[in-house]
Design a protein around this motif. Structure first.
Motif, PDB file in Angstrom:
ATOM      1  N   VAL A  36      12.835   7.966  -6.832  1.00 27.34           N
ATOM      2  CA  VAL A  36      11.706   7.732  -7.752  1.00 27.34           C
ATOM      3  C   VAL A  36      12.147   6.874  -8.935  1.00 27.34           C
ATOM      4  O   VAL A  36      11.452   5.957  -9.359  1.00 27.34           O
ATOM      5  N   ARG A  37      13.357   7.156  -9.443  1.00 24.01           N
ATOM      6  CA  ARG A  37      13.800   6.491 -10.669  1.00 24.01           C
ATOM      7  C   ARG A  37      14.322   5.079 -10.430  1.00 24.01           C
ATOM      8  O   ARG A  37      14.295   4.239 -11.325  1.00 24.01           O
ATOM      9  N   THR A  38      14.793   4.835  -9.203  1.00 27.90           N
ATOM     10  CA  THR A  38      15.429   3.517  -8.987  1.00 27.90           C
ATOM     11  C   THR A  38      14.923   2.804  -7.736  1.00 27.90           C
ATOM     12  O   THR A  38      15.283   1.667  -7.496  1.00 27.90           O
ATOM     13  N   GLY A  39      14.080   3.465  -6.958  1.00 27.36           N
ATOM     14  CA  GLY A  39      13.699   2.920  -5.647  1.00 27.36           C
ATOM     15  C   GLY A  39      12.686   1.792  -5.735  1.00 27.36           C
ATOM     16  O   GLY A  39      12.076   1.548  -6.782  1.00 27.36           O
ATOM     17  N   ASP A  40      12.470   1.170  -4.598  1.00 26.90           N
ATOM     18  CA  ASP A  40      11.528   0.064  -4.452  1.00 26.90           C
ATOM     19  C   ASP A  40      10.091   0.582  -4.617  1.00 26.90           C
ATOM     20  O   ASP A  40       9.715   1.583  -4.016  1.00 26.90           O
ATOM     21  N   LEU A  41       9.292  -0.098  -5.429  1.00 27.28           N
ATOM     22  CA  LEU A  41       7.912   0.359  -5.668  1.00 27.28           C
ATOM     23  C   LEU A  41       6.918  -0.326  -4.745  1.00 27.28           C
ATOM     24  O   LEU A  41       5.711  -0.152  -4.871  1.00 27.28           O
ATOM     25  N   GLY A  42       7.439  -1.119  -3.809  1.00 29.09           N
ATOM     26  CA  GLY A  42       6.526  -1.885  -2.954  1.00 29.09           C
ATOM     27  C   GLY A  42       5.933  -1.060  -1.831  1.00 29.09           C
ATOM     28  O   GLY A  42       6.189   0.140  -1.723  1.00 29.09           O
ATOM     29  N   VAL A  43       5.170  -1.724  -0.970  1.00 29.57           N
ATOM     30  CA  VAL A  43       4.555  -1.069   0.181  1.00 29.57           C
ATOM     31  C   VAL A  43       5.554  -1.068   1.334  1.00 29.57           C
ATOM     32  O   VAL A  43       6.472  -1.893   1.394  1.00 29.57           O
ATOM     33  N   ALA A  44       5.347  -0.088   2.244  1.00 32.40           N
ATOM     34  CA  ALA A  44       6.287   0.044   3.372  1.00 32.40           C
ATOM     35  C   ALA A  44       5.827  -0.777   4.565  1.00 32.40           C
ATOM     36  O   ALA A  44       6.558  -0.935   5.539  1.00 32.40           O
ATOM     37  N   GLY A  45       4.561  -1.227   4.540  1.00 35.03           N
ATOM     38  CA  GLY A  45       4.050  -1.969   5.697  1.00 35.03           C
ATOM     39  C   GLY A  45       3.591  -1.062   6.818  1.00 35.03           C
ATOM     40  O   GLY A  45       3.329  -1.500   7.923  1.00 35.03           O
ATOM     41  N   THR A  46       3.479   0.245   6.518  1.00 33.95           N
ATOM     42  CA  THR A  46       3.011   1.208   7.532  1.00 33.95           C
ATOM     43  C   THR A  46       1.904   2.060   6.903  1.00 33.95           C
ATOM     44  O   THR A  46       1.630   1.955   5.714  1.00 33.95           O
ATOM     45  N   SER A  47       1.283   2.934   7.716  1.00 28.85           N
ATOM     46  CA  SER A  47       0.260   3.830   7.161  1.00 28.85           C
ATOM     47  C   SER A  47       0.498   5.252   7.675  1.00 28.85           C
ATOM     48  O   SER A  47       1.179   5.457   8.688  1.00 28.85           O
TER      49      SER A  47
END
Ligand code: AFP
Length: 326
Positions: A45-56
């Motif tokens: 949460v503190r350092t990870g990627d905030l983007g989308v995973a491309g999945t649902s």
């Protein structure tokens, strides 16, 4: 619970507190493993990627990279715990079988990072966990043997119940969870409310209930994160969270297995109540993993009043403060 010499009640760590409960070692081990996994979720949460995973996910909702990473952290830990039979996650389409036998094992339903869409605006989020004995995850929530959540806020806290009181632990500078509140109890009636969903899609009964709360002078407190919003109602002991049926969404938004059952188990064991507007949440017999339900959860008198309004039993308060029986 007696304290070891030289230690105060509030230096009791999670494992020691769990061992003092009337539960078996496998459940102690499982809950401690979940607590350990949360430390890696915190880092994500503190350092990870905030983007989308491309999945649902199984609801067709777009997954964030954090959803997928948090789910992988939790699942890996549960599989390697050696005490889990089946796993269901809000981020997985179907049940994952770890072991075929049920003897002495548990099944876990979890939302690895509820409110993940709030991380990019730096609001609090959490992990929600529901635990059953054996292999069956489609049981009424009243059959849970344990429920817990971890709240990633300004402080990291963990709340659990195994059916004998609700207890809060806070992470210290060594990343250990130590006891900060024991046997948390809710008042009969509250003074804050958290109304989820679009108000222009509320049914008449819910609108009248909201006006009743405002007439009483209740304050609106809503973050959009189920875990912090429930935690506020629980720890202040005076409030109600609702996510009602909406026009176009008769079952509301929140998920029975992953969100409503564990929180209802915790709130009921703190002296509160949780209803779908007709029956207690914990009495719902789930028919599918992705089942949703409306929810009114918090102080028991407030939940009772909400269900009365929702079922037309009360009308809005007249100016002089008495109900118009309708
Ligand atoms: P996300 O997990 O998709 O961010 O949704 C969070 C949530 O499921 C729950 O945490 C909130 O109580 C609820 O949605 C808020 O929903 P609204 O934004 O419709 O009020």
């Amino acid at each position: 619970m007696s304290n070891a010499p030289g230690t105060s009640k509030f230096q009791i760590d999670l494992r020691r507190h769990l061992r003092a409960q009337n539960i078996c070692d496998n459940l102690v081990h499982l809950m401690c493993e979940i607590a350990e996994a949360s430390k890696y979720v915190i880092n994500a949460v503190r350092t990870g990627d905030l983007g989308v995973a491309g999945t649902s996910n199984l609801y067709g909702e777009e997954q964030l990279a954090l959803d997928v990473l948090s789910d992988r952290i939790m699942r890996k830990r549960l599989i390697h715990s050696g005490v889990v039979c089946n796993i269901a996650s809000e981020e997985m389409d179907e049940i994952y079988q770890c072991q075929a036998s049920a003897d002495g094992l548990y099944s876990v339903a979890y939302d690895p990072l509820d409110g993940s869409s709030l991380v990019d605006v730096n609001l609090a989020v959490g992990t929600i966990v529901s635990i059953y004995a054996g292999c069956d995850l489609l049981q009424p929530g009243r059959n849970q043997v344990a429920a817990m959540y971890i709240l990633y806020g300004p402080r990291v806290s963990l709340v659990y119940t195994v059916g004998d009181g609700v207890h809060e632990f806070t992470m210290n500078n060594l990343m250990e969870f130590t006891l900060t509140r024991e046997n948390v109890k809710m008042a009969a009636e509250g003074n804050i409310y958290a109304p989820g969903g679009l108000r222009n899609k509320y049914n008449a009964g819910d609108e009248k209930f909201i006006r009743h709360l405002e007439e009483k002078g209740c304050k609106l407190r809503y973050s959009g994160g189920f875990v912090p919003d429930i935690n506020q109602v629980l720890m202040k002991g005076k409030g109600l969270f609702m996510y009602p049926a909406l026009n176009g969404s008769p079952n509301g938004k929140l998920r029975v297995l992953f969100e409503l059952n564990p929180m209802a188990f915790i709130i009921e064991h703190a002296g509160g109540a949780a209803s779908n507007g007709s029956i207690p949440i914990l009495d719902i017999v789930p028919e599918s993993l992705d089942q949703r339900a409306p929810i009114y959860i918090g102080c028991r008198e407030d939940v009772k009043t909400a269900t009365a309004f929702v079922n037309g039993g009360k009308q809005e308060v007249k100016m002089e403060g008495s109900f118009v029986n309708g």
